[in-house]
Design a protein around this motif. Structure first.
Motif, PDB file in Angstrom:
ATOM      1  N   ASN A 263       0.807  -1.226   0.000  1.00  0.00           N
ATOM      2  CA  ASN A 263       0.000   0.000   0.000  1.00  0.00           C
ATOM      3  C   ASN A 263       0.841   1.278   0.000  1.00  0.00           C
ATOM      4  O   ASN A 263       0.338   2.357   0.294  1.00  0.00           O
ATOM      5  CB  ASN A 263      -0.940   0.010   1.215  1.00  0.00           C
ATOM      6  CG  ASN A 263      -0.182  -0.101   2.539  1.00  0.00           C
ATOM      7  OD1 ASN A 263       0.918  -0.655   2.598  1.00  0.00           O
ATOM      8  ND2 ASN A 263      -0.760   0.431   3.600  1.00  0.00           N
ATOM      9  N   ILE A 264       2.118   1.170  -0.349  1.00  0.00           N
ATOM     10  CA  ILE A 264       3.027   2.326  -0.309  1.00  0.00           C
ATOM     11  C   ILE A 264       3.476   2.695  -1.727  1.00  0.00           C
ATOM     12  O   ILE A 264       4.049   1.870  -2.438  1.00  0.00           O
ATOM     13  CB  ILE A 264       4.297   1.994   0.512  1.00  0.00           C
ATOM     14  CG1 ILE A 264       3.963   1.306   1.838  1.00  0.00           C
ATOM     15  CG2 ILE A 264       5.156   3.240   0.701  1.00  0.00           C
ATOM     16  CD1 ILE A 264       3.209   2.136   2.836  1.00  0.00           C
ATOM     17  N   LYS A 265       3.198   3.951  -2.141  1.00  0.00           N
ATOM     18  CA  LYS A 265       3.594   4.407  -3.486  1.00  0.00           C
ATOM     19  C   LYS A 265       4.501   5.636  -3.367  1.00  0.00           C
ATOM     20  O   LYS A 265       4.225   6.528  -2.560  1.00  0.00           O
ATOM     21  CB  LYS A 265       2.347   4.819  -4.287  1.00  0.00           C
ATOM     22  CG  LYS A 265       1.308   3.705  -4.419  1.00  0.00           C
ATOM     23  CD  LYS A 265       1.730   2.644  -5.432  1.00  0.00           C
ATOM     24  CE  LYS A 265       0.723   1.515  -5.585  1.00  0.00           C
ATOM     25  NZ  LYS A 265       0.701   0.542  -4.490  1.00  0.00           N
ATOM     26  N   ALA A 266       5.547   5.677  -4.179  1.00  0.00           N
ATOM     27  CA  ALA A 266       6.486   6.805  -4.122  1.00  0.00           C
ATOM     28  C   ALA A 266       6.414   7.635  -5.400  1.00  0.00           C
ATOM     29  O   ALA A 266       6.441   7.095  -6.503  1.00  0.00           O
ATOM     30  CB  ALA A 266       7.904   6.281  -3.920  1.00  0.00           C
ATOM     31  N   LEU A 267       6.305   8.954  -5.239  1.00  0.00           N
ATOM     32  CA  LEU A 267       6.330   9.868  -6.379  1.00  0.00           C
ATOM     33  C   LEU A 267       7.595  10.717  -6.290  1.00  0.00           C
ATOM     34  O   LEU A 267       7.848  11.385  -5.283  1.00  0.00           O
ATOM     35  CB  LEU A 267       5.100  10.800  -6.367  1.00  0.00           C
ATOM     36  CG  LEU A 267       3.732  10.126  -6.461  1.00  0.00           C
ATOM     37  CD1 LEU A 267       2.626  11.184  -6.471  1.00  0.00           C
ATOM     38  CD2 LEU A 267       3.647   9.270  -7.709  1.00  0.00           C
ATOM     39  N   GLU A 268       8.365  10.654  -7.372  1.00  0.00           N
ATOM     40  CA  GLU A 268       9.643  11.353  -7.416  1.00  0.00           C
ATOM     41  C   GLU A 268       9.401  12.685  -8.111  1.00  0.00           C
ATOM     42  O   GLU A 268       9.045  12.719  -9.287  1.00  0.00           O
ATOM     43  CB  GLU A 268      10.590  10.448  -8.210  1.00  0.00           C
ATOM     44  CG  GLU A 268      11.973  10.925  -8.292  1.00  0.00           C
ATOM     45  CD  GLU A 268      12.900   9.851  -8.892  1.00  0.00           C
ATOM     46  OE1 GLU A 268      12.465   8.693  -9.116  1.00  0.00           O
ATOM     47  OE2 GLU A 268      14.058  10.196  -9.140  1.00  0.00           O
ATOM     48  N   VAL A 269       9.590  13.785  -7.379  1.00  0.00           N
ATOM     49  CA  VAL A 269       9.205  15.100  -7.894  1.00  0.00           C
ATOM     50  C   VAL A 269      10.420  15.836  -8.444  1.00  0.00           C
ATOM     51  O   VAL A 269      11.449  15.942  -7.760  1.00  0.00           O
ATOM     52  CB  VAL A 269       8.550  15.941  -6.768  1.00  0.00           C
ATOM     53  CG1 VAL A 269       8.215  17.346  -7.274  1.00  0.00           C
ATOM     54  CG2 VAL A 269       7.293  15.251  -6.254  1.00  0.00           C
ATOM     55  N   ASN A 270      10.299  16.349  -9.663  1.00  0.00           N
ATOM     56  CA  ASN A 270      11.333  17.225 -10.211  1.00  0.00           C
ATOM     57  C   ASN A 270      11.201  18.575  -9.523  1.00  0.00           C
ATOM     58  O   ASN A 270      10.446  19.438  -9.970  1.00  0.00           O
ATOM     59  CB  ASN A 270      11.140  17.394 -11.727  1.00  0.00           C
ATOM     60  CG  ASN A 270      11.577  16.151 -12.458  1.00  0.00           C
ATOM     61  OD1 ASN A 270      12.613  15.561 -12.146  1.00  0.00           O
ATOM     62  ND2 ASN A 270      10.774  15.731 -13.426  1.00  0.00           N
TER      63      ASN A 270
ATOM     64  N   SER B  97       9.168   3.956  -8.515  1.00  0.00           N
ATOM     65  CA  SER B  97       8.649   5.305  -8.290  1.00  0.00           C
ATOM     66  C   SER B  97       8.053   5.826  -9.586  1.00  0.00           C
ATOM     67  O   SER B  97       8.340   5.318 -10.667  1.00  0.00           O
ATOM     68  CB  SER B  97       9.770   6.242  -7.824  1.00  0.00           C
ATOM     69  OG  SER B  97      10.683   6.454  -8.873  1.00  0.00           O
ATOM     70  N   VAL B  98       7.217   6.858  -9.452  1.00  0.00           N
ATOM     71  CA  VAL B  98       6.638   7.519 -10.616  1.00  0.00           C
ATOM     72  C   VAL B  98       7.140   8.952 -10.594  1.00  0.00           C
ATOM     73  O   VAL B  98       7.068   9.624  -9.551  1.00  0.00           O
ATOM     74  CB  VAL B  98       5.086   7.488 -10.529  1.00  0.00           C
ATOM     75  CG1 VAL B  98       4.464   8.314 -11.648  1.00  0.00           C
ATOM     76  CG2 VAL B  98       4.585   6.052 -10.563  1.00  0.00           C
ATOM     77  N   VAL B  99       7.686   9.426 -11.728  1.00  0.00           N
ATOM     78  CA  VAL B  99       8.230  10.782 -11.766  1.00  0.00           C
ATOM     79  C   VAL B  99       7.108  11.774 -12.088  1.00  0.00           C
ATOM     80  O   VAL B  99       6.331  11.561 -13.016  1.00  0.00           O
ATOM     81  CB  VAL B  99       9.343  10.889 -12.832  1.00  0.00           C
ATOM     82  CG1 VAL B  99       9.906  12.312 -12.897  1.00  0.00           C
ATOM     83  CG2 VAL B  99      10.472   9.900 -12.520  1.00  0.00           C
ATOM     84  N   ILE B 100       7.021  12.848 -11.306  1.00  0.00           N
ATOM     85  CA  ILE B 100       6.054  13.904 -11.616  1.00  0.00           C
ATOM     86  C   ILE B 100       6.740  15.266 -11.543  1.00  0.00           C
ATOM     87  O   ILE B 100       7.783  15.408 -10.900  1.00  0.00           O
ATOM     88  CB  ILE B 100       4.818  13.892 -10.679  1.00  0.00           C
ATOM     89  CG1 ILE B 100       5.220  14.210  -9.228  1.00  0.00           C
ATOM     90  CG2 ILE B 100       4.075  12.572 -10.740  1.00  0.00           C
ATOM     91  CD1 ILE B 100       4.033  14.549  -8.351  1.00  0.00           C
ATOM     92  N   SER B 101       6.125  16.260 -12.208  1.00  0.00           N
ATOM     93  CA  SER B 101       6.732  17.593 -12.217  1.00  0.00           C
ATOM     94  C   SER B 101       5.792  18.680 -11.709  1.00  0.00           C
ATOM     95  O   SER B 101       6.244  19.689 -11.188  1.00  0.00           O
ATOM     96  CB  SER B 101       7.167  17.965 -13.638  1.00  0.00           C
ATOM     97  OG  SER B 101       8.126  17.041 -14.101  1.00  0.00           O
TER      98      SER B 101
END
Ligand code: PLP
Length: 430
Positions: free
Chosen positions: A178-185, A415-419
């Motif tokens: 149940n843990i999701k990571a979003l990698e932010v620019n 991880s999923v990259v978002i900006s």
């Protein structure tokens, strides 16, 4: 206990609602309606109390009656299933090691406590809660670990790409479930802004139950008052005038220490030790509160330009600048000074400090220059091997990896990259 919003434009809230919502509807942080000091006998008798007993008594008023006493006992015992030793460096300086938990940072305490409270409140609820959290480094791992497998709770962690240590990144991107990571620019402040925007975005909040696990959440913030009491228990016989130097970023930790003091803990002063992100150091000199964009340092968990808990500190001191200044000093140190301090601690005391702890140590030294009789305790907020590159480069000695760190090494990162905020929004709604 009921809580009010520090923006004063929202109705008062129960503890349960404050935990589930995180932030008040007017964007304000919640603050307890009253703080009743513990009896003096509690502190006189502290040697006879276990850590769980101390924590139970200290937090009870803030969570009852919504969490029944028997449940609270279990929550506190499970939260505190590791040690909080004080290590003496010399007659004037000790360190309180807060890194013996599963992710080796103090945030394990608040994250584990909050996860259990939310799990309890959510047990008969079929509506899932999404915990949305921004991390400058250690929150992500602690929250991921604390909430892993908690029923009915999804966790989404935003972290600034390239600005957390490798081990920190592994701790928050490799657990799955149940843990999701979003990698932010962007920076930590960008992550924190996106999270704050999401809480106010009705097109999200009408569709899902969002809460925060940053120290803005009262269930994450308040349990941090426990270990100031644990340090007192270990030191009060030897030292009369105990001062805490707290390496500070969002100022949740030092603010929790001030809550312990409000509960009657006999400690004399706080030092907020900052890296180059020093809005509070500057404020105590100029009385002007001027947040600035954060700059990157080797003590990355303190790279915060606009500390979210400072408003709670203002509330504790009723916005009175001189009473705040009487109880709080603040100093700021560069990366070069921090590295020199790490080396000094290693050479003089054979102790390996992490960069955050080293900033705390420098805060102690600065304070002791003017207050030679005090005994200053700096918080070792994370284990040095979480910052392996910096630590090994400075002390030039290889460090053995503790089991908690070894267990995440080599796992696969997801991880999923978002900006932008829109990226976050479409991710959450998908
Ligand atoms: C989060 C963190 C801090 C800063 O604590 P705040 O409560 O945000 O002031 C300091 N050191 C480490 C290692 C941290 O993870």
């Amino acid at each position: 206990m009921n809580y009010y919003s520090l923006n004063h434009k929202a109705p008062n809230s129960t503890f349960k609602n404050a935990v589930i919502k995180g932030l008040a509807p007017d964007k304000g942080l919640y603050f307890p309606e009253s703080i009743t000091p513990l009896p003096k006998t509690f502190f006189d008798n502290i040697d006879n109390l276990s850590y769980s007993e101390i924590a139970f008594e200290a937090i009870k008023q803030f969570v009852s009656p919504e969490i029944p006493e028997a449940i609270l006992k279990t929550i506190v015992e499970e939260t505190l299933s590791f040690d909080f030793p004080v290590v003496k460096l010399n007659d004037s300086i000790s360190t309180l090691e807060l890194f013996h938990g599963p992710t080796m940072a103090f945030k394990d305490v608040g994250a584990r406590f909050m996860a259990r409270c939310l799990g309890y409140f959510n047990q008969d609820n079929d509506r899932e809660v999404t915990v949305l959290v921004a991390t400058s480094g250690d929150t992500g791992g602690a929250v991921a670990n604390g909430f892993l497998g908690v029923k009915g709770v999804n966790v989404v962690i935003l972290y600034p790409s390239g600005k957390v240590s490798d081990i920190q990144e592994m701790q928050l991107t490799t657990l799955g479930q149940n843990i999701k990571a979003l990698e932010v620019n962007g920076t930590f402040d960008d992550c924190q802004d996106m999270v704050k925007t999401a809480f106010l975005d009705e097109s999200l909040t009408n569709n899902m139950q969002l809460t925060s696990a940053n120290s803005i959440n009262v269930a994450r913030w308040l349990p941090q008052l426990f270990y100031f009491m644990f340090a007192y228990k270990q030191l009060h016989k030897e030292h009369k005038e105990i001062v805490f130097s707290v390496p500070s970023g969002n100022f949740g930790n030092v603010c929790a220490g001030m809550m312990a003091q409000k509960l009657g803990l006999p400690i004399s002063h706080f030092v907020a030790s900052n890296n180059a992100n020093n809005v509070v150091t500057r404020y105590l000199v100029s009385e002007l509160y001027e947040p600035k964009p954060s700059v990157q340092t080797i003590s990355n968990a303190m790279d915060v330009g606009a500390p979210s808990n400072f408003i709670r500190i203002q509330e504790i001191y009723k916005n009175n600048f001189s009473s705040l200044k009487e109880n709080l000093s603040s100093y700021s140190f560069s990366d070069e000074e921090t590295k020199a301090a790490m080396l000094e601690i290693f050479e003089n005391y054979k102790y390996v400090a992490d960069p955050h702890g080293a900033v705390g140590y420098l805060g102690c030294k600065a304070y002791l220059k003017e207050n030679a009789n005090a005994h200053c305790v700096f918080l070792e907020t994370a284990h040095p091997t979480k910052f392996l590159d910096v630590v090994e480069a400075v002390i030039k000695e290889e460090q053995p990896l503790p089991e908690q760190i070894q267990s995440v090494m080599g796992r696969e990162k997801e991880s999923v990259v978002i900006s932008t905020y829109d990226d976050l929004k479409s991710y959450l709604l998908q």
